[in-house]
Design an enzyme around this catalytic site. Structure first.
Site, PDB file in Angstrom:
ATOM      1  N   ARG A 113       0.883  -1.183   0.000  1.00 32.29           N
ATOM      2  CA  ARG A 113       0.000   0.000   0.000  1.00 32.29           C
ATOM      3  C   ARG A 113       0.906   1.212   0.000  1.00 32.29           C
ATOM      4  O   ARG A 113       1.756   1.352   0.885  1.00 32.29           O
ATOM      5  CB  ARG A 113      -0.894  -0.032   1.244  1.00 32.29           C
ATOM      6  CG  ARG A 113      -1.693   1.240   1.514  1.00 32.29           C
ATOM      7  CD  ARG A 113      -2.753   1.419   0.439  1.00 32.29           C
ATOM      8  NE  ARG A 113      -3.780   2.354   0.801  1.00 32.29           N
ATOM      9  CZ  ARG A 113      -3.685   3.671   0.726  1.00 32.29           C
ATOM     10  NH1 ARG A 113      -2.559   4.227   0.323  1.00 32.29           N
ATOM     11  NH2 ARG A 113      -4.701   4.438   1.041  1.00 32.29           N
ATOM     12  N   GLU A 156     -10.983   4.979  -5.602  1.00 31.80           N
ATOM     13  CA  GLU A 156     -11.363   3.570  -5.604  1.00 31.80           C
ATOM     14  C   GLU A 156     -11.721   3.136  -7.022  1.00 31.80           C
ATOM     15  O   GLU A 156     -12.039   3.966  -7.874  1.00 31.80           O
ATOM     16  CB  GLU A 156     -12.535   3.336  -4.653  1.00 31.80           C
ATOM     17  CG  GLU A 156     -12.215   3.650  -3.206  1.00 31.80           C
ATOM     18  CD  GLU A 156     -11.126   2.771  -2.625  1.00 31.80           C
ATOM     19  OE1 GLU A 156     -11.052   1.576  -2.952  1.00 31.80           O
ATOM     20  OE2 GLU A 156     -10.334   3.290  -1.812  1.00 31.80           O
ATOM     21  N   ARG A 164      -1.241  -5.329   4.737  1.00 28.95           N
ATOM     22  CA  ARG A 164      -0.396  -4.872   3.628  1.00 28.95           C
ATOM     23  C   ARG A 164       0.797  -4.098   4.176  1.00 28.95           C
ATOM     24  O   ARG A 164       0.689  -3.404   5.184  1.00 28.95           O
ATOM     25  CB  ARG A 164      -1.180  -3.944   2.684  1.00 28.95           C
ATOM     26  CG  ARG A 164      -2.366  -4.608   2.030  1.00 28.95           C
ATOM     27  CD  ARG A 164      -3.162  -3.626   1.193  1.00 28.95           C
ATOM     28  NE  ARG A 164      -3.748  -2.585   2.025  1.00 28.95           N
ATOM     29  CZ  ARG A 164      -4.633  -1.686   1.610  1.00 28.95           C
ATOM     30  NH1 ARG A 164      -5.005  -1.674   0.337  1.00 28.95           N
ATOM     31  NH2 ARG A 164      -5.125  -0.786   2.436  1.00 28.95           N
TER      32      ARG A 164
END
Length: 169
Positions: free
Chosen positions: A61, A69, A103
């Site tokens: 990330r 998104e 992540r």
């Protein structure tokens, strides 16, 4: 032996949300969206959560930024921009944290290119003010707005910060 030690260090870092910074080289094998990629380290493995097709793989990330998104306006273009920068390329991952989804949160470099900054500079991501520590990112965002780069060319009503969009959807 070295590969085993490398996996042990990474695994230990993944278990701790306050892990110290770790830097490693990897190849981008997938771009999930405008701020998340999957990488393989080239280190071999036989089993485990991060083992894919015999290689150690991590989800990364990008730190300090937030991209639209996938179903949000400009989401597809943001993903394509990141894919163009790092898709299939060797990158340097500088871990800064682990997020709640497991992540690795990191600064990402493709050669001399600071990918996190480039995504903001080109208008393909917002600075994530809740997590941003690098003042230069805010300056890059201001310039991208002024130049109507990327998502800043959208009508104002379609420019919804991803953290607000997620909350509404």
């Amino acid at each position: 032996m070295i590969a085993s030690k490398f996996r042990t260090v990474i695994a230990a870092a993944l278990l701790s949300s306050s892990a110290s910074a770790i830097t490693f080289d990897a190849k981008v094998v997938d771009v999930t969206d405008g701020d998340t990629v999957k990488v393989v380290t080239g280190e071999t493995c036989t089993e485990g959560k991060n083992c894919r097709a015999g290689l150690v793989q991590y989800r990364i990330r990008l730190a300090e930024i937030d991209a639209p998104e996938r179903k949000q306006p400009y989401g597809t273009k943001s993903k394509q921009a990141l894919l163009g920068m790092v898709g299939g390329k060797q990158v340097k991952v500088e871990q800064t944290d682990i997020d709640r989804y497991g992540r690795i949160v990191a600064q990402l470099y493709a050669g001399q290119l600071w990918v996190n900054g480039e995504m903001v500079k080109t208008g393909n991501a917002w600075v994530y003010p809740q997590y941003a520590k690098t003042q230069a990112l805010f300056q890059m965002q201001d310039e991208a707005k002024k130049q109507q780069q990327g998502l800043w060319s959208l009508p104002e009503g379609e420019r919804v910060e991803p953290w607000k969009w997620r909350k509404a959807h």
